[in-house]
Design a protein around this motif. Structure first.
Motif, PDB file in Angstrom:
ATOM      1  N   ARG A 298       0.833  -1.207   0.000  1.00 40.62           N
ATOM      2  CA  ARG A 298       0.000   0.000   0.000  1.00 40.62           C
ATOM      3  C   ARG A 298       0.871   1.262   0.000  1.00 40.62           C
ATOM      4  O   ARG A 298       0.583   2.233  -0.719  1.00 40.62           O
ATOM      5  N   ALA A 299       1.955   1.234   0.769  1.00 39.01           N
ATOM      6  CA  ALA A 299       2.859   2.389   0.807  1.00 39.01           C
ATOM      7  C   ALA A 299       3.546   2.584  -0.538  1.00 39.01           C
ATOM      8  O   ALA A 299       3.679   3.720  -1.024  1.00 39.01           O
ATOM      9  N   PHE A 300       3.982   1.489  -1.173  1.00 39.01           N
ATOM     10  CA  PHE A 300       4.627   1.597  -2.481  1.00 39.01           C
ATOM     11  C   PHE A 300       3.656   2.132  -3.523  1.00 39.01           C
ATOM     12  O   PHE A 300       4.035   2.914  -4.394  1.00 39.01           O
ATOM     13  N   LYS A 301       2.399   1.703  -3.453  1.00 38.22           N
ATOM     14  CA  LYS A 301       1.407   2.197  -4.419  1.00 38.22           C
ATOM     15  C   LYS A 301       1.214   3.701  -4.275  1.00 38.22           C
ATOM     16  O   LYS A 301       1.128   4.435  -5.277  1.00 38.22           O
ATOM     17  N   ALA A 302       1.158   4.205  -3.052  1.00 36.70           N
ATOM     18  CA  ALA A 302       0.996   5.642  -2.846  1.00 36.70           C
ATOM     19  C   ALA A 302       2.202   6.405  -3.386  1.00 36.70           C
ATOM     20  O   ALA A 302       2.056   7.454  -4.039  1.00 36.70           O
ATOM     21  N   ARG A 303       3.405   5.882  -3.138  1.00 38.21           N
ATOM     22  CA  ARG A 303       4.609   6.537  -3.669  1.00 38.21           C
ATOM     23  C   ARG A 303       4.625   6.488  -5.192  1.00 38.21           C
ATOM     24  O   ARG A 303       5.010   7.462  -5.848  1.00 38.21           O
ATOM     25  N   HIS A 304       4.217   5.343  -5.731  1.00 37.76           N
ATOM     26  CA  HIS A 304       4.166   5.195  -7.191  1.00 37.76           C
ATOM     27  C   HIS A 304       3.280   6.269  -7.803  1.00 37.76           C
ATOM     28  O   HIS A 304       3.649   6.940  -8.779  1.00 37.76           O
ATOM     29  N   ASP A 305       2.084   6.434  -7.250  1.00 37.28           N
ATOM     30  CA  ASP A 305       1.133   7.381  -7.823  1.00 37.28           C
ATOM     31  C   ASP A 305       1.692   8.795  -7.793  1.00 37.28           C
ATOM     32  O   ASP A 305       1.587   9.540  -8.781  1.00 37.28           O
ATOM     33  N   TRP A 306       2.294   9.177  -6.674  1.00 39.07           N
ATOM     34  CA  TRP A 306       2.864  10.528  -6.567  1.00 39.07           C
ATOM     35  C   TRP A 306       4.045  10.694  -7.515  1.00 39.07           C
ATOM     36  O   TRP A 306       4.147  11.701  -8.238  1.00 39.07           O
ATOM     37  N   MET A 307       4.936   9.713  -7.533  1.00 34.99           N
ATOM     38  CA  MET A 307       6.152   9.793  -8.348  1.00 34.99           C
ATOM     39  C   MET A 307       5.807   9.795  -9.840  1.00 34.99           C
ATOM     40  O   MET A 307       6.407  10.540 -10.627  1.00 34.99           O
ATOM     41  N   TYR A 375      11.433   4.076  -6.189  1.00 31.96           N
ATOM     42  CA  TYR A 375      10.753   4.903  -5.180  1.00 31.96           C
ATOM     43  C   TYR A 375      10.684   4.175  -3.843  1.00 31.96           C
ATOM     44  O   TYR A 375       9.798   4.442  -3.022  1.00 31.96           O
ATOM     45  N   ALA A 376      11.632   3.272  -3.622  1.00 31.06           N
ATOM     46  CA  ALA A 376      11.780   2.635  -2.306  1.00 31.06           C
ATOM     47  C   ALA A 376      12.592   3.578  -1.417  1.00 31.06           C
ATOM     48  O   ALA A 376      13.729   3.304  -1.039  1.00 31.06           O
ATOM     49  N   ILE A 381      12.631  12.203   0.672  1.00 30.52           N
ATOM     50  CA  ILE A 381      13.706  11.995  -0.308  1.00 30.52           C
ATOM     51  C   ILE A 381      13.156  12.060  -1.728  1.00 30.52           C
ATOM     52  O   ILE A 381      13.757  12.672  -2.619  1.00 30.52           O
ATOM     53  N   LEU A 382      11.996  11.456  -1.957  1.00 29.93           N
ATOM     54  CA  LEU A 382      11.421  11.489  -3.295  1.00 29.93           C
ATOM     55  C   LEU A 382      11.065  12.918  -3.708  1.00 29.93           C
ATOM     56  O   LEU A 382      11.306  13.322  -4.857  1.00 29.93           O
ATOM     57  N   ALA A 383      10.505  13.693  -2.793  1.00 29.72           N
ATOM     58  CA  ALA A 383      10.159  15.078  -3.106  1.00 29.72           C
ATOM     59  C   ALA A 383      11.400  15.893  -3.426  1.00 29.72           C
ATOM     60  O   ALA A 383      11.415  16.696  -4.373  1.00 29.72           O
ATOM     61  N   GLU A 384      12.457  15.701  -2.661  1.00 26.55           N
ATOM     62  CA  GLU A 384      13.701  16.428  -2.917  1.00 26.55           C
ATOM     63  C   GLU A 384      14.308  15.995  -4.250  1.00 26.55           C
ATOM     64  O   GLU A 384      14.837  16.820  -5.005  1.00 26.55           O
ATOM     65  N   ALA A 385      14.243  14.694  -4.560  1.00 24.32           N
ATOM     66  CA  ALA A 385      14.792  14.206  -5.826  1.00 24.32           C
ATOM     67  C   ALA A 385      14.059  14.829  -7.014  1.00 24.32           C
ATOM     68  O   ALA A 385      14.693  15.254  -8.001  1.00 24.32           O
ATOM     69  N   ILE A 386      12.741  14.906  -6.949  1.00 20.09           N
ATOM     70  CA  ILE A 386      11.978  15.509  -8.046  1.00 20.09           C
ATOM     71  C   ILE A 386      12.318  16.992  -8.180  1.00 20.09           C
ATOM     72  O   ILE A 386      12.447  17.518  -9.296  1.00 20.09           O
ATOM     73  N   ALA A 387      12.473  17.676  -7.043  1.00 21.13           N
ATOM     74  CA  ALA A 387      12.826  19.103  -7.095  1.00 21.13           C
ATOM     75  C   ALA A 387      14.182  19.298  -7.773  1.00 21.13           C
ATOM     76  O   ALA A 387      14.346  20.190  -8.626  1.00 21.13           O
TER      77      ALA A 387
END
Length: 406
Positions: A298-307, A375-376, A381-387
């Motif tokens: 469930r956590a990976f799916k949420a990260r996937h959708d955002w990423m 996105y593991a 970290i993911l937000a900073e990477a996208i920025a």
């Protein structure tokens, strides 16, 4: 003076690109660099406590000696029960081999099955080790390229064109590393129709990411759809991804008993048995059901959708949504053109050196012009990477790097 001459075999293969990226990222972190590692192929969750407790109990009980080469009986029974319970597949323990990770399972298969001149049909993008392990067995990889427009899935027509009288093995990975694409029941049935016309071909079904999946259909194995192909299919899986146990190194294979016996013979002359303690932990994992797996997925799916949404908003980037795993595989050809860079390998190097983002070039997976992002990692970290990636793709090279990301 002695002159070292290495084998032709080792000259044909390359080091694992994913492991190389991970090692480079760790080395730069050790030097004090602010690195965001999106190249790593492992869950960022910790192994569940009950699994660790089982391993600690094994140590305290003195379960630290050699075991049977193919794995302890109770673990093989747990594997059989897992296949029956979760996949509707019926195996006996004589059809199970426990190995030192999924990679050794595939290596054992290649060494036991393939001879010089045999062909291995592999759809691309592919997991980085398929090709090199085939080459180590002196076989010839035959690559079927796919694109983002095809949802990275091989068509029956392309499979039919690639198969030949020299084909010994067809490799099917669903959900896919690196793309996250999964085959539907209808797509598997169509591939099965083609494979029936080539009875000499063994099918390797790599199901390592079966529990990290959220496609429109539940996870399906080709044997579920085409049960008549069971006697020529080997199923490869393990505990690494589903139970956050990558370092424990336990994979398993299920298939025809004669093939499993041959693979066991190969393993007996390489690693011999997997670590006794890790086998006890793997048994605890398989018997625990999905208590741990479901919230992690469930956590990976949420990260996937955002990423996925974030990547598709970037200039020069096209990205297909995944059906599972913890990777996205965007096409970067527009970005390469915008930045005046020649290929994905140079792009990955610039990203690492100038922004601190570690990603794996698509060329490592047989797909030039793409990057694999994991996105593991934490939301921060993911937000900073996208920025950082947005600034880089907009021409602000290396701008705004900051430290202290936990």
């Amino acid at each position: 003076m002695f002159k070292l001459t290495l084998s032709a075999r080792v000259g044909r293969i390359k080091p694992s690109s994913t492991l190389a990226v991970s090692a480079r990222a760790k080395a730069l972190k050790a030097e004090g660099r602010d690195i965001l590692d999106l190249g790593v192929g492992e869950p960022d969750f910790d192994t569940p406590e009950a699994i660790k407790d089982a391993a600690i109990g094994a140590i305290r009980n003195g379960f630290t000696k050699y075991t049977a080469t193919d794995g302890i009986a109770s673990l093989k029974e747990a594997v059989c029960e897992k296949f029956a319970r979760e996949n509707g597949l019926d195996f006996t323990t004589s059809q199970i081999l426990v190995s030192v990770g999924g990679k050794q399972s595939f290596y054992n298969l290649a060494q036991a099955l393939l001879d010089t001149g045999d062909e291995v049909v592999i759809p691309a993008p592919y997991w980085v080790s398929y090709v090199d392990i085939a080459l180590m067995a002196d076989a010839t990889p035959v690559i079927i390229p796919t694109t983002i427009e095809q949802n990275f899935k091989v068509s029956p027509e392309a499979l039919d064109a690639a198969l030949a009288f020299k084909t010994k093995l067809f490799v099917l990975n669903s959900p896919s590393n690196p793309t996250g694409a999964s085959y539907t029941r209808a797509e598997l049935a169509a591939l099965g129709d083609v494979l029936r016309r080539y009875p000499q071909v063994l099918i390797a079904s790599d199901d390592m990411y079966e529990h990290i999946a959220w496609g429109d259909e539940p996870f399906t194995n080709i044997v579920n759809v085409c049960p008549d192909l069971a006697d020529r299919t080997i199923v490869l899986n393990g505990v690494s991804k589903a139970y956050a146990m990558t370092g424990w190194r336990i994979g398993y294979a299920a298939g025809p008993a004669a093939l499993i016996n041959a693979m066991t013979k190969v393993q007996s002359q390489s690693t011999s048995n997997p670590t006794s303690i890790a086998q006890v932990a793997a048994e605890a994992a398989l018997r625990s059901g999905t208590t741990f797996v479901t919230p992690m997925c469930r956590a990976f799916k949420a990260r996937h959708d955002w990423m996925h949404q974030a990547l598709t908003s970037l200039p020069g980037v096209r990205c297909r949504a995944g059906d599972g795993t913890f990777y996205l595989f965007p096409e970067m050809k527009g970005a390469l053109k915008n930045l005046g860079l020649p290929d994905d390998q140079v792009l990955a190097e610039h990203l690492l050196e100038q922004t601190g983002i570690a990603a794996v070039p698509g060329s490592a997976f047989g797909a030039p012009g793409y990057l694999r992002f994991s996105y593991a990692a934490s939301d921060q970290i993911l937000a900073e990477a996208i920025a950082r990636l947005r600034r880089f793709l907009s021409g602000e090279v290396g701008a705004g790097l900051r430290s202290g990301i936990p």
